[in-house]
Design a protein around this motif. Sequence first.
Motif, PDB file in Angstrom:
ATOM      1  N   PRO A   1       0.849  -1.194   0.000  1.00 29.47           N
ATOM      2  CA  PRO A   1       0.000   0.000   0.000  1.00 29.47           C
ATOM      3  C   PRO A   1       0.888   1.248   0.000  1.00 29.47           C
ATOM      4  CG  PRO A   1      -0.871  -1.615   1.519  1.00 29.47           C
ATOM      5  CD  PRO A   1       0.477  -2.128   1.070  1.00 29.47           C
ATOM      6  N   SER A   2       0.590   2.178  -0.868  1.00 30.78           N
ATOM      7  CA  SER A   2       1.463   3.347  -1.052  1.00 30.78           C
ATOM      8  C   SER A   2       1.711   4.112   0.238  1.00 30.78           C
ATOM      9  CB  SER A   2       0.881   4.272  -2.117  1.00 30.78           C
ATOM     10  OG  SER A   2      -0.326   4.857  -1.655  1.00 30.78           O
ATOM     11  N   THR A   3       0.740   4.076   1.146  1.00 27.65           N
ATOM     12  CA  THR A   3       0.900   4.815   2.403  1.00 27.65           C
ATOM     13  C   THR A   3       2.076   4.291   3.218  1.00 27.65           C
ATOM     14  OG1 THR A   3      -0.758   3.375   3.412  1.00 27.65           O
ATOM     15  CG2 THR A   3      -1.524   5.507   2.548  1.00 27.65           C
TER      16      THR A   3
ATOM     17  N   PRO B   1      -8.212   9.117  -2.311  1.00 28.04           N
ATOM     18  CA  PRO B   1      -8.105   8.432  -1.023  1.00 28.04           C
ATOM     19  C   PRO B   1      -8.957   7.166  -0.907  1.00 28.04           C
ATOM     20  CG  PRO B   1      -8.310  10.788  -0.692  1.00 28.04           C
ATOM     21  CD  PRO B   1      -8.541  10.539  -2.155  1.00 28.04           C
ATOM     22  N   ALA B   2     -10.084   7.108  -1.604  1.00 27.52           N
ATOM     23  CA  ALA B   2     -10.960   5.939  -1.515  1.00 27.52           C
ATOM     24  C   ALA B   2     -10.305   4.670  -2.065  1.00 27.52           C
ATOM     25  CB  ALA B   2     -12.271   6.205  -2.267  1.00 27.52           C
TER      26      ALA B   2
ATOM     27  N   GLY C   1      -7.582   3.400  -1.124  1.00 25.25           N
ATOM     28  CA  GLY C   1      -7.031   2.671   0.008  1.00 25.25           C
ATOM     29  C   GLY C   1      -5.858   1.781  -0.369  1.00 25.25           C
ATOM     30  N   ALA C   2      -5.908   0.518   0.103  1.00 25.14           N
ATOM     31  CA  ALA C   2      -4.812  -0.426  -0.103  1.00 25.14           C
ATOM     32  C   ALA C   2      -4.648  -0.845  -1.563  1.00 25.14           C
ATOM     33  CB  ALA C   2      -5.024  -1.661   0.761  1.00 25.14           C
ATOM     34  N   TYR C   3      -5.615  -0.511  -2.425  1.00 25.04           N
ATOM     35  CA  TYR C   3      -5.505  -0.868  -3.840  1.00 25.04           C
ATOM     36  C   TYR C   3      -4.528   0.038  -4.596  1.00 25.04           C
ATOM     37  CZ  TYR C   3      -9.162  -4.266  -3.281  1.00 25.04           C
ATOM     38  OH  TYR C   3      -9.866  -5.366  -2.878  1.00 25.04           O
ATOM     39  N   PHE C   4      -4.202   1.194  -4.016  1.00 25.00           N
ATOM     40  CA  PHE C   4      -3.172   2.035  -4.627  1.00 25.00           C
ATOM     41  C   PHE C   4      -1.859   1.645  -3.975  1.00 25.00           C
ATOM     42  CE2 PHE C   4      -0.559   5.780  -5.363  1.00 25.00           C
ATOM     43  CZ  PHE C   4      -0.657   5.824  -6.740  1.00 25.00           C
ATOM     44  N   GLN C   5      -0.963   1.091  -4.794  1.00 30.02           N
ATOM     45  CA  GLN C   5       0.255   0.483  -4.275  1.00 30.02           C
ATOM     46  C   GLN C   5       1.487   1.046  -4.948  1.00 30.02           C
ATOM     47  OE1 GLN C   5      -0.487  -3.963  -4.317  1.00 30.02           O
ATOM     48  NE2 GLN C   5      -2.219  -3.119  -5.460  1.00 30.02           N
ATOM     49  N   ALA C   6       2.619   0.848  -4.292  1.00 27.68           N
ATOM     50  CA  ALA C   6       3.888   1.304  -4.852  1.00 27.68           C
ATOM     51  C   ALA C   6       4.977   0.314  -4.485  1.00 27.68           C
ATOM     52  CB  ALA C   6       4.236   2.702  -4.330  1.00 27.68           C
ATOM     53  N   VAL C   7       6.052   0.348  -5.264  1.00 23.58           N
ATOM     54  CA  VAL C   7       7.223  -0.471  -4.985  1.00 23.58           C
ATOM     55  C   VAL C   7       8.461   0.394  -5.173  1.00 23.58           C
ATOM     56  CG1 VAL C   7       7.392  -1.387  -7.355  1.00 23.58           C
ATOM     57  CG2 VAL C   7       8.393  -2.680  -5.458  1.00 23.58           C
ATOM     58  N   ARG C   8       9.397   0.250  -4.242  1.00 24.60           N
ATOM     59  CA  ARG C   8      10.696   0.918  -4.385  1.00 24.60           C
ATOM     60  C   ARG C   8      11.577   0.043  -5.262  1.00 24.60           C
ATOM     61  NH1 ARG C   8      12.270   1.923   1.610  1.00 24.60           N
ATOM     62  NH2 ARG C   8      13.799   0.404   0.947  1.00 24.60           N
ATOM     63  N   LEU C   9      12.331   0.679  -6.149  1.00 24.89           N
ATOM     64  CA  LEU C   9      13.192  -0.065  -7.068  1.00 24.89           C
ATOM     65  C   LEU C   9      14.649  -0.094  -6.639  1.00 24.89           C
ATOM     66  CD1 LEU C   9      11.661   1.175 -10.430  1.00 24.89           C
ATOM     67  CD2 LEU C   9      11.208  -0.965  -9.213  1.00 24.89           C
ATOM     68  N   ASP C  10      14.977   0.638  -5.584  1.00 22.63           N
ATOM     69  CA  ASP C  10      16.342   0.619  -5.080  1.00 22.63           C
ATOM     70  C   ASP C  10      16.294   0.785  -3.570  1.00 22.63           C
ATOM     71  OD1 ASP C  10      15.975   3.362  -4.539  1.00 22.63           O
ATOM     72  OD2 ASP C  10      17.037   3.998  -6.333  1.00 22.63           O
ATOM     73  N   GLU C  11      17.435   0.825  -2.950  1.00 24.09           N
ATOM     74  CA  GLU C  11      17.502   0.922  -1.487  1.00 24.09           C
ATOM     75  C   GLU C  11      17.337   2.347  -0.970  1.00 24.09           C
ATOM     76  OE1 GLU C  11      17.518  -1.757   0.542  1.00 24.09           O
ATOM     77  OE2 GLU C  11      17.301  -2.855  -1.342  1.00 24.09           O
ATOM     78  N   ALA C  12      17.336   3.308  -1.863  1.00 23.24           N
ATOM     79  CA  ALA C  12      17.179   4.706  -1.444  1.00 23.24           C
ATOM     80  C   ALA C  12      15.762   4.936  -0.921  1.00 23.24           C
ATOM     81  CB  ALA C  12      17.460   5.641  -2.624  1.00 23.24           C
ATOM     82  N   GLU C  13      15.622   5.938  -0.110  1.00 27.87           N
ATOM     83  CA  GLU C  13      14.302   6.312   0.375  1.00 27.87           C
ATOM     84  C   GLU C  13      13.416   6.676  -0.807  1.00 27.87           C
ATOM     85  OE1 GLU C  13      12.726   6.738   3.504  1.00 27.87           O
ATOM     86  OE2 GLU C  13      14.384   5.458   4.170  1.00 27.87           O
TER      87      GLU C  13
ATOM     88  N   PHE D   1       0.881  11.464  -5.057  1.00 28.11           N
ATOM     89  CA  PHE D   1       1.187  10.850  -6.345  1.00 28.11           C
ATOM     90  C   PHE D   1       0.357  11.515  -7.423  1.00 28.11           C
ATOM     91  CE2 PHE D   1       0.749   7.820  -9.790  1.00 28.11           C
ATOM     92  CZ  PHE D   1       2.044   7.352  -9.939  1.00 28.11           C
ATOM     93  N   ARG D   2       1.002  11.773  -8.564  1.00 27.90           N
ATOM     94  CA  ARG D   2       0.312  12.375  -9.702  1.00 27.90           C
ATOM     95  C   ARG D   2       0.643  11.561 -10.947  1.00 27.90           C
ATOM     96  NH1 ARG D   2       2.467  17.250 -12.287  1.00 27.90           N
ATOM     97  NH2 ARG D   2       3.924  16.960 -10.593  1.00 27.90           N
ATOM     98  N   TYR D   3      -0.405  10.982 -11.550  1.00 27.51           N
ATOM     99  CA  TYR D   3      -0.256  10.224 -12.785  1.00 27.51           C
ATOM    100  C   TYR D   3       0.022  11.152 -13.964  1.00 27.51           C
ATOM    101  CZ  TYR D   3      -2.082   5.617 -11.288  1.00 27.51           C
ATOM    102  OH  TYR D   3      -2.262   4.373 -10.715  1.00 27.51           O
TER     103      TYR D   3
END
Length: 175
Positions: free
Chosen positions: A134-136, A145-146, A148-160, A166-168
């Motif tokens: 979940p992006s949060t 905001p609705a 919720g957990a369906y909006f997701q993200a993944v980090r691709l490296d070890e950096a913060e 988020f803006r598409y």
Amino acid sequence: MLIRAFREADREVVDRLLAEAFSGPQPDGSPAASPPIEVGLNSALCASAEFIPELALVALADEAVAGYCITTRAWVGDAPALGLGPIGVDPSVQGGGIGSALVRETLRLAAGRGERVVALLGDPVYYGRFGFVPSTELGIVAPEPAWGAYFQAVRLDEAEAPVGAFRYATPFTEL
């Protein structure tokens, strides 16, 4: 299966594939638009300034396009990010690993470009297998905001990961 970059000559078959992949009932039970909005969205994304040609992929099975995925420039606050989708697989071959292969290749290519984060709207169970959370959990605020957990993200490296809203790519805001 072979995964390669989308070519303009693929447009008609990709439009048909997306129409078929998204033609079923919506999560709320309502019927899909005809054609589904993903078809027009994809065309607009391909024509936008946020289009990244090497991150628009097709999967070929028996030399025919069986899957498609596009990832475009997005932002978290002012930091560059990526938005994945739409992604679609020919309904006759869904469940055969084509969608998974497209997501994995997208993440591999994005990391190779030095990208830091990819976000999407999708099923947490399905996308969790690729490291999406979940992006949060990463401090990224969904456009809606609705979601919720369906909006997701993944980090691709070890950096913060960058934090903020988020803006598409622009075509998403024109839906």
